[in-house]
Enzyme design. Sequence first.
Site, short mmCIF file in Angstrom:
data_model
loop_
_atom_site.label_atom_id
_atom_site.label_comp_id
_atom_site.label_asym_id
_atom_site.label_seq_id
_atom_site.Cartn_x
_atom_site.Cartn_y
_atom_site.Cartn_z
CB CYS A 111 5.57 8.65 -12.78
SG CYS A 111 3.96 8.66 -12.07
CB SER B 10 -7.08 7.62 -1.58
OG SER B 10 -8.44 8.29 -3.00
CD GLU C 134 -4.67 2.29 -13.00
OE1 GLU C 134 -3.74 2.65 -14.16
OE2 GLU C 134 -4.84 2.40 -12.15
CD GLU D 278 -11.16 -3.76 -10.39
OE1 GLU D 278 -10.29 -4.99 -10.50
OE2 GLU D 278 -9.58 -3.38 -9.09
CB CYS E 62 -2.65 8.36 -8.19
SG CYS E 62 -1.13 8.28 -6.96
CD GLU F 130 -10.84 8.39 -0.30
OE1 GLU F 130 -10.22 8.79 -1.39
OE2 GLU F 130 -11.16 7.33 0.29
CE LYS G 76 -1.19 4.82 -14.32
NZ LYS G 76 -2.06 5.07 -13.50
CD GLU H 89 -5.81 10.74 -4.38
OE1 GLU H 89 -4.42 11.10 -4.03
OE2 GLU H 89 -5.35 9.32 -5.01
#
Lengths: 589, 387
Positions: A570, A360, A402, A407, A340, A316, A399, A313
């Site tokens: 979190c 990102s 995710e 993908e 994230c 980037e 999560k 990140e």
Amino acid sequence: MAKPTPTAGVSTRAPASQRSRTAEMLQHAKAMGKTIEVAIDGSPIAVPLGTSILEAAGQLGIRIPTLCYHEDLCLAGVCRVCVVEIEGQRTLQAACSYPISSPINVKTHTSKVRRARRHIIDLLLSSHVGECYTCSRNQSCELRELAAEYGVDFFRFGHVQKPRYEIDASSHAVVRDMNKCVLCRRCIRTCIDLQEVGVLEALYRGNRSKVGTFLDRPLADVVCINCGQCINRCPTGALRANDPTDEVWDAIDDPRKHVLIQTAPSPRAAIGECFGLEPGHAVTFELNTALRRCGFDRVFDTDFSADLTIIEEGVELLLRLKRALVDGDASVALPQFTSCSPGWVKYVEHFYPERLAHLSSAKSPQQMFGALLKTYYAQINELDPRDIVTVALMPCSAKKFECNRPEMCASGHKDIDYGLTTRELAKMIHEAGIDLLKLPKSGFDDPFGTATGSGVIFGATGGVMEAALRTVVELVTGLKIEKLFDHADVIPVRGFEGIRYAELPISQIGPVPELVAHLFDNWDFLKDVTLKVGVAHGTANAKRVMEDIKAGGRFSQCHFIEFMACPGGCLGGGGQPSPTSPAIRAARA
Amino acid sequence: MTFGEIEPGAGLKSALARPPADVLARIDASGLRGRGGAGFPTSLKWELAQKSKGDKKYVICNADEGEPGTFKDRVILGDFADMVFEGMTIAAVAIGARHGIVYLRAEYTYLRGHLEAVLQRRRENNLLGENICGREGFDFDIEVHMGAGSYVCGEETALIESLEGQRGEPRNRPPFPIDTGYLGNPTTVNNVETFAWAVCILAKGADWFKRLGTEKSTGHKLFSVSGDCRRPGVYDLPLGITVAELLAEVGGEDAKAVQVGGAAGQCIPRRDFQRGIAYEDIPTGGSIIVFGPGRDMLRVAKNFLEFFIDESCGQCTPCREGAPRLLEGIEMLHRGDCSMTYLDELCSLGETMQLASKCGLGQTAPSTFLSVVQNFRDEILGRTGGN
Ligand SMILES: Cc1cc2nc3c(=O)[nH]c(=O)nc-3n(C[C@H](O)[C@H](O)[C@H](O)COP(=O)(O)O)c2cc1C
Ligand code: SF4
Ligand code: SF4
Ligand code: SF4
Ligand code: FES
């Protein structure tokens, strides 16, 4: 954590019935500073005008039972479990939502009150389908606790046996069993008011009313971001996470499978709560031992891949800045957003699709770790990736979604096979008969090297931001930075509680390090640039920042913004132990 | 009907001729209490709204008329719409409002065109709009808003939620609409009939109004009479009238019981027919349903309970879960398998509903059940499930 007051220009989608008018008045009244003398069960107390009876009683150490009330949420006053008698009033009043505005004499446990509460609990049980021993919440159910407290020893008004609703298990994250719902509407208030996502609402009326989605569609088909905040605030087993522990056990039991688990910092800080510890005691190293005893072949630390994410990140961001500042490319999407938090990513997809380019492109630490394990790790250990099963212990229900995104399998194999929440892993440890707190400590397995430690602050809000910026500043200046924010100018943003903004002037530049020499010739383009960064957690705050960007406000000038879907980041994730409250989340930090 | 005797515009003229405090004083002297059912003193409500701080204040006319057996507001809106709007304008003078809203029951959609036409004519005649009746700075206009077919939206805070475009559910009270009402602004919500009487009082004086009725329930009231009687319809009668007198008027002398106040009201057995219909005795929003000797009181209670179960908004436990339990009890009584102990338990549950429900709907839902169990015990016990 207090919910920010809606700022002008940002509309809240909360229906007024569930917004707290009383609380609005409370704030208003408290600001006036007037105090009122009241008596509760004979004890006198002076409280600021507008204080609720529940709050005043609490100050006197008098406990009034509650069910629909939740510290994080606006008032509803719907369950009526908290009713009390006010001298001179014909009807009983709900203590949670009655603002004191005159000297009243309150009685909290008269026979009228006790009978009413008992009836209310009996009524709730009469239409609650469920037997405690088959319920995931049997150790933490507020309805069961109330029944015990009020000595319920038979079903006075019957007990429905036949389920009325199909269980909705369509979502990878949240399973809804409305047969167990007591219509406290905490989930609705969580979703509409706290998170401002607005997936859940009351449907129909009377005894046909139920909590539902748009057109009563399955949860997987609506704009749910899988944050699981509703699960954390549900008092019963009506909401739970989609639990893959059986599959994980099957993998462990299969001798051909090499089962790897990574653990994130936030669940390590909270799992002790499932074993009777007070919030705030991390059991990271005992947990490692427990996981090995459960049968996991290797135990890794997500901090390792968090470092990778941060470098990705950070680099980037530098590339985007270069394109914008050196190449003069106006199409560069700045500010860059962190990616994230999978709840946040889905939130952007649904609500701000025009901003997707700002996210990102880095995978989250969970997914990066999985990808590495199925490729590089498989290679160096001479394993067939098909025999590797990757499990992630996360504080998060999103999560789970995710890791099931189609993908997320660039290597041809699912990066992560199963996402476990803190609660689910605690259950596995219990099931294996392991006494977590008595175990010896043991370290992590070392996949490819050692982590730096910046990932440790990943779980706290602002953690990703701080770590990524530190990386950026270290790369650019060549200096080692211990406390980043000592160098930054943290500017309070008015009207944005729960949102931070900081400016970090880059006053010196160093040589381009080896690591990124193929990408940058020099850092000249950053000389005297002031990096502007923001942090927002909870989608309600995220929405305010996004609206500010849209309106061309301060955050539109930012270079980098960290977003997390859950209030408190979190540590307050949707997979963390129940109950949750501002104090519990603070203790975990 | 009294309303027909009042000269159009006289009330507003009188209101505009005096300072707002005098308007309130006149209503106060008349003792007018809300005609929507709860009987809250109208002058006090207006005074609180007037004193409440806020630049935007609202006058809302509750034309949701959803109580089973009431249809008097429909008649008023059909025949005396001008008077209702005049009353709202007087309320606007009294509290300092610039906006008025009529919340019209969905089933009364057919009246909308008529009401809009009357409003338009009033605007043309400078009785609404800016500088009303030539008084500099007195601006007030009224719009009509349709309900969507829910009884609970007649409850004033649910009505306001509905106006705001939300699910029609009662709010926590306090705060009350007089300080936190429509869009958070001070709001007075009054019944259609209340506004009409305010006009009469301003036109004819408080003493004229007080000449009828009782000390605590002054004046006339419209009654919607239906059921087993020879002359059902809308009646304009003084408050305090006994049930027996009313029955004689409407041709229902042989009644076995009378439901006063609609589904939310009380079921009065024959032996109580000497009681008066007034806020201090048997209160009513105007609904009178006569039950002849052949009526099955268990079916009456069942019918009302089904209504409440259907109309409950479902937010609070006692109402949502309690009413279906009472209905099950009625079915048990019908089959003859409700034990006396359970019947007592259900009556006690009914009391809990009265005490602990969030709004008037749940608080009144058990009342017919309770009065039937209390007053018609012989009739409802000992059944075997036949017809
Ligand atoms: C369930 C319920 C339904 C009600 N329906 C009506 C109604 O249809 N019309 C009405 O005027 N008041 C109705 N009310 C009373 C209103 O809440 C409010 O008291 C009334 O509009 C105030 O007007 P008043 O002071 O002029 O009587 C209802 C109350 C409840 C609890
Ligand atoms: S998981 Fe989050 S977005 Fe989905 S319903 Fe629950 S609170 Fe709403
Ligand atoms: S699902 Fe849970 S939180 Fe939501 S209303 Fe039902 S019991 Fe309450
Ligand atoms: S009493 Fe009934 S109608 Fe009133 S708030 Fe409660 S559930 Fe809704
Ligand atoms: S806790 Fe007060 S009404 Fe539910």
